[in-house]
Every structure is written in structure tokens, then in C-alpha cells.
Design a protein around this motif. Structure first.
Motif, short mmCIF file in Angstrom:
data_model
loop_
_atom_site.label_atom_id
_atom_site.label_comp_id
_atom_site.label_asym_id
_atom_site.label_seq_id
_atom_site.Cartn_x
_atom_site.Cartn_y
_atom_site.Cartn_z
N ALA A 129 -3.67 -5.46 -5.58
CA ALA A 129 -5.45 -4.28 -6.14
C ALA A 129 -5.59 -4.81 -4.44
N ALA A 130 -5.47 -6.47 -4.02
CA ALA A 130 -5.66 -6.38 -2.71
C ALA A 130 -5.41 -5.47 -1.67
N ARG A 131 -4.38 -5.19 -1.31
CA ARG A 131 -3.95 -4.32 -0.63
C ARG A 131 -3.96 -2.77 -0.84
N GLU A 132 -3.93 -2.24 -2.33
CA GLU A 132 -4.73 -1.15 -2.47
C GLU A 132 -5.66 -0.78 -1.95
N ALA A 133 -7.01 -1.85 -2.25
CA ALA A 133 -7.88 -1.47 -1.37
C ALA A 133 -8.31 -1.57 -0.39
N THR A 134 -6.74 -2.63 0.18
CA THR A 134 -7.57 -2.44 2.22
C THR A 134 -6.89 -1.21 2.71
N ILE A 135 -5.76 -1.17 2.36
CA ILE A 135 -4.52 -0.26 2.95
C ILE A 135 -4.18 0.90 2.11
N TYR A 139 4.87 1.15 -3.68
CA TYR A 139 6.08 0.36 -3.84
C TYR A 139 5.63 -0.97 -4.61
N LEU A 140 4.78 -1.72 -4.36
CA LEU A 140 4.02 -2.73 -5.18
C LEU A 140 3.79 -2.89 -6.07
N ARG A 141 3.25 -1.96 -6.34
CA ARG A 141 2.67 -1.41 -7.85
C ARG A 141 3.34 -1.33 -8.39
N ASN A 142 4.36 -0.42 -8.97
CA ASN A 142 5.16 0.53 -9.08
C ASN A 142 6.94 -0.10 -9.01
N MET A 143 6.94 -0.04 -8.34
CA MET A 143 8.38 -1.29 -8.59
C MET A 143 8.26 -2.61 -9.08
N TYR A 144 7.37 -3.60 -8.55
CA TYR A 144 7.42 -4.94 -8.75
C TYR A 144 6.72 -5.28 -10.05
N LEU A 145 5.47 -4.37 -9.59
CA LEU A 145 4.19 -4.90 -10.54
C LEU A 145 4.78 -4.28 -12.47
N GLU A 146 4.78 -3.07 -12.25
CA GLU A 146 4.63 -2.40 -13.72
C GLU A 146 6.72 -1.63 -13.67
#
Length: 579
Positions: free
Chosen positions: A363-369, A430-437
Motif C-alpha cells: 500500500a505504501a508503494r502504491e501510494a507513492t510510486i 508486480y508486488l500486489r499481484n504476484m507476491y501479495l495476492e
């Protein structure tokens, strides 16, 4: 080492209190981490519970008894006689190998007391009543970072090697260490190798070839043939975009590119651009379309071969596999074969990187970049170094600054320090759809370039290489690719880790690899029936690739064609751009 009973009691009490203070400091550290996560994503940030009182009491009792045994052994030792260690470092831990640690009872005591306290903290972290596996792994990772940072070897006052080196050099090592520290502060990173020993295009990435295409995100290199005849079907290599491509082409003796060219293949390779402000808005779809999809079309146009062989390494393999799934969804038959080196398509166990990715951090990455921005390569390099902090951080803190040494020249560590920026939207997706979800493994879950992708539709023959000691892509997770792709798979397990296991040159033919015919769904079952073979897996793989290389034809002596003309010699401009 003669001491009074009063001194014994005081020493035991102080060391026990020190172990407890380590734990208290560690939990304070975790609490601050938790508070930071609460600020970013309060609904999802996990609470950090303490171990059950009974379990914690038992661990404290064990710690006190261990310190008692250590003190008894040290106090009963006669001057000049070696003391049988009460506790030993873990296998592979080289921090206390120097004889200075064992020859002095003071430093021997310091190191063993540290190891006892470190073991205590590790067990406390293991005992945390955390049900979620990823959260538990994260706590264990943070514990290791804390323990590693507090090692007595990292500090001048508690490192006998620092003192001996300073005396032997008459203080010159201290002066040089300060100079090294200032130099590294100017660089913004810890020096791991002699940077002046290497230059891209001079003694790294030297395989002859030409850049025959470029866009905003990639250059495409076509390598010059080294044989009179070549297999008609070429090979396109897609390296990871999070590192420079020359891990595949370090020096002639350990270049995978050169090895494949010498085996009679026409090789093309994607060189990713070091993202800057102009690429800050690029997302996952842009990396697919401007990367492997475009590269495949250029290779087809130049070679007149409709279905090239393709190879992807690490995240390059994830990007390449996704691109193939997109093309499949659009009705195309894009490639003859697929090779994946240490690649994840199922992120249910994503190794130590996975434990660092949670809702709060994403969420922090999505909010910033997440919409536009650059993720600095230096930050990514620090994350990877932290996974092996003793080897990639503290070893050089001690060597460079405490001992005043200059790191030796090592091509792999030069590459490791040559970081690459990424476009923020790409990374966040990439982080959300691969690593997180972990969405890629679910047919039809993800839409890429306007189509729903199903990795099961990628049904071409696949060669899957994993590394047994890989801490970034666990081999058991890489094995799960067999259950996701739709075609026939050949799985091979190499010895060593993420890089050394993959870049294991045939010229040296070291280490070993495991092969097996089992189609077991459980990776450990496959390994039970697998056969270990000595040497490099490259030799096994290239024979597999040759069966999909087509007939032998005269080598293409001129790079590119009328449409795709030579832009510049390999390795090109993009790989030389700094982060």
C-alpha cells in the motif's frame, strides 16, 4: 582464568541480563515496526504477540543454564590451554574463524556469550504465537537482522582482529579504514569489490554482437556467430529487469551467452533500460509489450522463424511467461520451447523476499510510486543484501572499515552492486499481484494487455531450472511451475544458490545437478527419486535445447536486416547507464 565466586556470580548475572536486554530491545524494535505499519495500513498491520509465559520462562531458564556452563568452563581453564567451546557457530558462519577469537579467553568468552544470546533470541522468535506463515517468517527475518547487526565482530572494541591488524600495521589500517568509509559514503553503498577492475564492454559483457533494435524500455542485441553453421531456430533470452543483463555474459569463461553461441545457436538478448523519469509511468503491460513481445516479433522478422526458443531468468522468466500467456490468449503460437531459470509463477512460498511483502508495504508503494515514479535500484540492492547480511553487508563493514582492507576484484560482486531502477507502477503491480495476492497461478484472474491470461495455455515444452540453496526463489516453489504450465516439463535442480546455481559455467564444470523422470506433484518426492549428476547443468540443458533447434543452416554473418539495422555494437548504451 582464576576468578572468585563473587566475580562468577556477577558475570553470570550480567550476561543473563544482557541476553534479556537483547530480547527487550528486539521487542521494542518490533513494536516500532508494528507502529509504522499501523500508520500506513492500520486495518491490515499485524499485532506482534509475545511467546506464552511458560515457554518464555523455559527459554530464559535455558539461557541462564547455558551461561552458567560457559562461565564454569572459562573460569576453570588454565592459562594457555584451549577451552572446549560450549557453543559453536552455525556451519558456514566465518565471523569468528580467526585464531584471535579462541586464543584469548576474553574474546572467546565474548563470542560464545554472543552466540548463546543469539540462539536465545532465535528461539524466542520461533516461539512467537503467530499463526500466519508469512508474518512468522517476517519476524524470524527481522530477528536475524537484529542478531547479525549486534555481533561483536562488527565493533572495534570487541573485535580482536581489529586490534591485531591495527598493531601490525602501526595504525595504518585505522587510517585506511576511515578513508574507505568516507569513500563508500560518497558512493552511497558499501564496496564489495574493486570497482576499478571492471568496465562493461571491456572485460564484462564482451561477447561480440550488435544492438539491432531499441525502444524506450529495451535494446535488443543479436550476437555474432562463432560457428560456421547454426541451428535454424534462434534463442531469445529475457534476463531480469531488476539487474543488468550481463550476469548472462560476465567474462568469456563464465558467459552463458557465449556458451550457447559456441553450441551453434543464434542468440538474441533483451537489455532493459535503467528506468528514469521518462519511464516513470510504465506499468506491467508496458514491460510485457515493449519487452519480450516486441523482441519476439523482431527476432521473427530477422530470422524468418515463426517460433523461436525463449529463455527467462528470475523475474525475467515471470515477465516472459506472462507475455507468452498473452500471445496465447490472442490465438498465437509464439515459441518453440521455454526455458525458465530460478523463476516463480506460484508465489505461495516466495522465499525471504516474500516475507518482506505485506499489505502495508505494498500500500505504501502504491501510494507513492503506484501511478508514476521510480523505485531506486540502490534500495532494491540493499534489500537483497539484507537477505544475506553477514556475507553481503557486515563482512565488508569489518573488512573495509575495521581492518582497512580493499575488497578483491570479483566480477559477480561488481554486477551485484550495479543496481537498476524500476518504473514505480510496474513494481507496485508486480508486488500486489504476484507476491501479495499470488494471482498469476489462477486461470483468468489477471488481465494483461486487454486479455485474461491462463498460464495453462502456455503448453510448449519447458525446461525448468531451480537451485537447491536459493533463498530468493525456493526450489520447491520453482518446482510448482510444473503444475501451472500446460506443456511437457523437464525439471532440473542445480546445486548452490540463486546466482551461483544458475551461472555454473560448463568450462569449469563444477558442482552438480539433479535430474529425474518423476512427475510427482510434491517436490520432495521428486528429489527422492532424482539422480545427482556431477558438473554443470548447462551441458544437460543445451542437449535438450538442440533437439528443438531445428536443422543446421549457414550462420547469419550480418546482424539485423533491411528493417532492423545495426544501431551500435554490443553491449549497447542501456546497460552502461547507472541507477
Amino acid at each position: 582464568m582464576s576468578v572468585t565466586p563473587e566475580q562468577s556470580a556477577e558475570a553470570l548475572q550480567s550476561m543473563f541480563k544482557f541476553g534479556q536486554s537483547l530480547a527487550e530491545g528486539f521487542f521494542d524494535f518490533l513494536g516500532k515496526q508494528n507502529a509504522a505499519m499501523q500508520q500506513v495500513a492500520p486495518a491490515s498491520a499485524p499485532q506482534i504477540p509475545l511467546p506464552e509465559t511458560e515457554e518464555l520462562t523455559r527459554l530464559q531458564k535455558d539461557l541462564a543454564e547455558a551461561h552458567a556452563r560457559l562461565w564454569a568452563a572459562m573460569s576453570q581453564a588454565r592459562p594457555g590451554e584451549p577451552v572446549e567451546p560450549v557453543v559453536k557457530p552455525q556451519p558456514g558462519d566465518r565471523r569468528f574463524n580467526a585464531p584471535d577469537w579462541s586464543s584469548s579467553p576474553v574474546y572467546d568468552y565474548i563470542r560464545q556469550a554472543y552466540l548463546l544470546n543469539a540462539d536465545y533470541l532465535t528461539k524466542v522468535a520461533d516461539a512467537l504465537p503467530v499463526a500466519d506463515g508469512r508474518s512468522k517468517t517476517r519476524m524470524q527475518f527481522l530477528t536475524r537482522q537484529y542478531i547479525d547487526a549486534l555481533a561483536p565482530s562488527n565493533f572495534a572494541a570487541t573485535n580482536p582482529e581489529f586490534i591485531r591488524t591495527a598493531l601490525d600495521s602501526k595504525g595504518e589500517s585505522i587510517t585506511q579504514g576511515i578513508k574507505n568509509l568516507i569513500s563508500d559514503m560518497e558512493k552511497g553503498r558499501i564496496s564489495m569489490t574493486d570497482d576499478s577492475a571492471f568496465e562493461i564492454g571491456r572485460n564484462l559483457a564482451t561477447s561480440p554482437g550488435s544492438v539491432i533494435y531499441e525502444n524506450e524500455l529495451i535494446q535488443l542485441i543479436q550476437y555474432a556467430p562463432l560457428t560456421e553453421k547454426v541451428h535454424k531456430t534462434p534463442l531469445l533470452i529475457v534476463p531480469p529487469c531488476i539487474n543488468k543483463f550481463y550476469i548472462m555474459d560476465l567474462q568469456p569463461a563464465n558467459s552463458l551467452v557465449r556458451f550457447v553461441v559456441e553450441q551453434g545457436f543464434t542468440v538474441f538478448l533483451v537489455s532493459w533500460k535503467n528506468a528514469k523519469a521518462e519511464q516513470a509511468h510504465f506499468g506491467w503491460d508496458d514491460y510485457l509489450e515493449k519487452g519480450p513481445i516486441t523482441a519476439l516479433q523482431v527476432v521473427r522478422d530477422i530470422t524468418k522463424v515463426d517460433k523461436p526458443n525463449v529463455l527467462g531468468f528470475c523475474v525475467g522468466g515471470t515477465i516472459l511467461s506472462s507475455a507468452l500467456a498473452v500471445l496465447r490468449a490472442k490465438g498465437e503460437d509464439p515459441a518453440e520451447s521455454l526455458t525458465l531459470m530460478t523463476t516463480l509463477l506460484d508465489f505461495s512460498d516466495a522465499g525471504e523476499i516474500g516475507c518482506l511483502v505485506d499489505e502495508a508495504s505494498v500500500a505504501a508503494r502504491e501510494a507513492t510510486i503506484g501511478k508514476s515514479g521510480i523505485f531506486k535500484g540502490r534500495e532494491l540492492a540493499q534489500v537483497f543484501s539484507s537477505l544475506r547480511a553477514n556475507d553481503l553487508i557486515w563482512q565488508y563493514v569489518v573488512g573495509n572499515y575495521l581492518k582497512g582492507k580493499q575488497p578483491e576484484a570479483f566480477d559477480l560482486l561488481y554486477w551485484n552492486s550495479d543496481s537498476t531502477n524500476l518504473a514505480g507502477p510496474f513494481l507496485a503491480w508486480y508486488l500486489r499481484n504476484m507476491y501479495l495476492e499470488n494471482n498469476l497461478r489462477v486461470p483468468g484472474k489477471l488481465e494483461m494487455l486487454g486479455v485474461k491470461v491462463d498460464m495453462g495455455k502456455v503448453d510448449l515444452p519447458a525446461y525448468l531450472l531451480a537451485a537447491r540453496e536459493d533463498h530468493i526463489v525456493p526450489w520447491t516453489s520453482a518446482y510448482l511451475v510444473r503444475q501451472i504450465l500446460g506443456g511437457e516439463t523437464t525439471f532440473v535442480l542445480g546445486a548452490s544458490g540463486h546466482i551461483a546455481g544458475a551461472i555454473n559455467p560448463a568450462s569449469k564444470n563444477r558442482r552438480s545437478y539433479w535430474v529425474g523422470d518423476s512427475a510427482a506433484s510434491v517436490p520432495e518426492e521428486w528429489l527422492e527419486s532424482a539422480t545427482e549428476k556431477p558438473g554443470s547443468w548447462w551441458l544437460h540443458w543445451v542437449e535438450w535445447l538442440k533437439t528443438r533447434g531445428g536443422p543446421m543452416v549457414a550462420a547469419r554473418t550480418k546482424p539485423g536486416n533491411a528493417k532492423y539495422k545495426v544501431i551500435e555494437p554490443a553491449p549497447g548504451r542501456y546497460v552502461k547507464e547507472t541507477a
